[in-house]
Design a protein around this motif. Structure first.
Motif, PDB file in Angstrom:
ATOM      1  N   ALA A 294     135.325  27.025 113.639  1.00 58.99           N
ATOM      2  CA  ALA A 294     134.025  26.586 114.164  1.00 58.99           C
ATOM      3  C   ALA A 294     134.252  25.509 115.229  1.00 58.99           C
ATOM      4  N   PRO A 295     133.389  25.454 116.251  1.00 61.44           N
ATOM      5  CA  PRO A 295     133.578  24.465 117.332  1.00 61.44           C
ATOM      6  C   PRO A 295     133.695  23.020 116.835  1.00 61.44           C
ATOM      7  N   SER A 296     132.928  22.647 115.826  1.00 63.30           N
ATOM      8  CA  SER A 296     132.980  21.283 115.312  1.00 63.30           C
ATOM      9  C   SER A 296     133.963  21.124 114.162  1.00 63.30           C
ATOM     10  N   GLY A 297     134.545  22.243 113.718  1.00 63.54           N
ATOM     11  CA  GLY A 297     135.423  22.212 112.552  1.00 63.54           C
ATOM     12  C   GLY A 297     134.679  22.482 111.254  1.00 63.54           C
ATOM     13  N   TYR A 298     133.350  22.621 111.349  1.00 68.44           N
ATOM     14  CA  TYR A 298     132.495  22.887 110.181  1.00 68.44           C
ATOM     15  C   TYR A 298     131.443  23.918 110.542  1.00 68.44           C
ATOM     16  N   ARG A 299     131.092  24.745 109.557  1.00 72.40           N
ATOM     17  CA  ARG A 299     129.999  25.712 109.724  1.00 72.40           C
ATOM     18  C   ARG A 299     128.933  25.425 108.679  1.00 72.40           C
ATOM     19  N   ARG A 300     127.732  25.860 108.975  1.00 69.55           N
ATOM     20  CA  ARG A 300     126.618  25.675 108.043  1.00 69.55           C
ATOM     21  C   ARG A 300     126.755  26.683 106.908  1.00 69.55           C
ATOM     22  N   GLU A 301     126.943  26.156 105.717  1.00 66.56           N
ATOM     23  CA  GLU A 301     127.120  26.985 104.523  1.00 66.56           C
ATOM     24  C   GLU A 301     125.781  27.267 103.857  1.00 66.56           C
ATOM     25  N   TRP A 302     124.920  26.247 103.819  1.00 68.31           N
ATOM     26  CA  TRP A 302     123.633  26.376 103.145  1.00 68.31           C
ATOM     27  C   TRP A 302     122.626  25.504 103.881  1.00 68.31           C
ATOM     28  N   VAL A 303     121.428  26.059 104.118  1.00 62.74           N
ATOM     29  CA  VAL A 303     120.382  25.321 104.821  1.00 62.74           C
ATOM     30  C   VAL A 303     119.057  25.513 104.080  1.00 62.74           C
ATOM     31  N   GLU A 304     118.403  24.411 103.778  1.00 61.83           N
ATOM     32  CA  GLU A 304     117.069  24.421 103.155  1.00 61.83           C
ATOM     33  C   GLU A 304     116.091  23.944 104.216  1.00 61.83           C
ATOM     34  N   SER A 305     115.106  24.761 104.534  1.00 61.29           N
ATOM     35  CA  SER A 305     114.156  24.377 105.574  1.00 61.29           C
ATOM     36  C   SER A 305     112.726  24.397 105.033  1.00 61.29           C
ATOM     37  N   PHE A 306     111.816  23.858 105.820  1.00 61.16           N
ATOM     38  CA  PHE A 306     110.401  23.795 105.449  1.00 61.16           C
ATOM     39  C   PHE A 306     109.557  23.824 106.719  1.00 61.16           C
ATOM     40  N   ASP A 307     108.269  24.090 106.561  1.00 62.92           N
ATOM     41  CA  ASP A 307     107.332  24.036 107.681  1.00 62.92           C
ATOM     42  C   ASP A 307     106.882  22.576 107.814  1.00 62.92           C
ATOM     43  N   PRO A 308     107.193  21.905 108.910  1.00 66.20           N
ATOM     44  CA  PRO A 308     106.893  20.478 109.038  1.00 66.20           C
ATOM     45  C   PRO A 308     105.467  20.144 109.475  1.00 66.20           C
ATOM     46  N   THR A 309     104.631  21.135 109.682  1.00 66.84           N
ATOM     47  CA  THR A 309     103.315  20.916 110.292  1.00 66.84           C
ATOM     48  C   THR A 309     102.495  19.847 109.571  1.00 66.84           C
TER      49      THR A 309
ATOM     50  N   ALA B 145     119.510  18.839 102.923  1.00 65.58           N
ATOM     51  CA  ALA B 145     118.978  20.091 103.464  1.00 65.58           C
ATOM     52  C   ALA B 145     120.061  20.965 104.103  1.00 65.58           C
ATOM     53  N   VAL B 146     121.194  20.373 104.483  1.00 64.94           N
ATOM     54  CA  VAL B 146     122.256  21.118 105.149  1.00 64.94           C
ATOM     55  C   VAL B 146     123.591  20.814 104.472  1.00 64.94           C
ATOM     56  N   THR B 147     124.290  21.862 104.070  1.00 60.64           N
ATOM     57  CA  THR B 147     125.656  21.719 103.553  1.00 60.64           C
ATOM     58  C   THR B 147     126.595  22.403 104.526  1.00 60.64           C
ATOM     59  N   LEU B 148     127.581  21.651 104.993  1.00 61.26           N
ATOM     60  CA  LEU B 148     128.575  22.172 105.922  1.00 61.26           C
ATOM     61  C   LEU B 148     129.871  22.450 105.161  1.00 61.26           C
ATOM     62  N   HIS B 149     130.554  23.509 105.554  1.00 66.02           N
ATOM     63  CA  HIS B 149     131.831  23.899 104.950  1.00 66.02           C
ATOM     64  C   HIS B 149     132.904  23.828 106.029  1.00 66.02           C
ATOM     65  N   ARG B 150     134.038  23.236 105.707  1.00 68.89           N
ATOM     66  CA  ARG B 150     135.113  23.124 106.686  1.00 68.89           C
ATOM     67  C   ARG B 150     135.545  24.507 107.153  1.00 68.89           C
ATOM     68  N   ASP B 151     135.617  24.677 108.462  1.00 65.88           N
ATOM     69  CA  ASP B 151     136.001  25.954 109.065  1.00 65.88           C
ATOM     70  C   ASP B 151     136.735  25.653 110.367  1.00 65.88           C
ATOM     71  N   PRO B 152     138.065  25.741 110.366  1.00 62.06           N
ATOM     72  CA  PRO B 152     138.823  25.425 111.578  1.00 62.06           C
ATOM     73  C   PRO B 152     138.424  26.274 112.784  1.00 62.06           C
TER      74      PRO B 152
END
Length: 192
Positions: free
Chosen positions: A87-102, A78-85
């Motif tokens: 960014a605080p963690s060294g990675y940024r969110r490149e792609w996010v797939e979400s859904f309604d969890p209800t 659901a989450v793909t991170l891309h290396r980004d020096p």
């Protein structure tokens, strides 16, 4: 040596699962695995960690392995991170797939006696109903305790449920029952 961003015809894409494969049950990594992962990285192959873990619990594994791959795939894809020096963690969110969890939450709650839930949102923040083991959500992830109904109707990348009153066989039997009764096979298949 870290991977370069330029592909080479002789390089491979090597996807590494974490729990139960790269990592032992206790979270440690054998020296032999570390040596081979570093060898592949030094040879210029493109390593990608692919896991059901959250990004907050995946990124620390990079230090143990001594690598900095270009991409990380977390939360069961659901989450793909891309290396980004930068960014605080060294990675940024490149792609996010979400859904309604209800509906998933309601269905799971109907089948378990005293479940605990955590829902990860698109930004990696957790809302939970009862305390969770830190290894499940990550010590550095932003977390908030909320009522069960406050987990509904907000985009989620992942739902985590634990049921302290069930042993593993009981829990898997409940999962199978939910698959048949509620049609949650796609959502629940990663629990097995």
């Amino acid at each position: 040596m870290n991977q370069t961003d330029r592909p080479d015809a002789a390089s491979w894409l090597v996807a590494l699962d974490l729990d139960g494969t790269t990592l032992r049950e206790d979270g440690s990594i054998s020296n032999a695995v570390i040596e081979q992962v570093r060898r592949l990285d030094a040879a210029g192959h493109h390593l990608v960690l692919t896991t059901g873990r959250s990004s907050a619990t995946t990124i620390p594994v990079l230090d143990q392995l001594g690598i900095a791959p270009r991409f990380l795939v977390c939360c069961n894809g659901a989450v793909t991170l891309h290396r980004d020096p930068g960014a605080p963690s060294g990675y940024r969110r490149e792609w996010v797939e979400s859904f309604d969890p209800t509906e998933v939450l309601r269905s799971i709650r109907a089948h378990l006696v005293h479940p605990r839930f955590a829902v990860e949102d698109e930004d990696g923040r957790y809302r939970y109903t009862e305390p969770f083991p830190a290894a499940t959500t990550g010590l550095d992830s932003e977390q908030a305790k909320v009522a069960f109904e406050e987990l509904w109707n907000r985009p989620a990348t992942r739902v985590v449920a634990i049921s302290p009153g069930h042993d593993l066989d009981d829990f898997l039997a409940v999962v199978e029952k939910m698959e048949h009764e509620d049609g949650l096979a796609q959502v629940l298949s990663t629990l097995k």
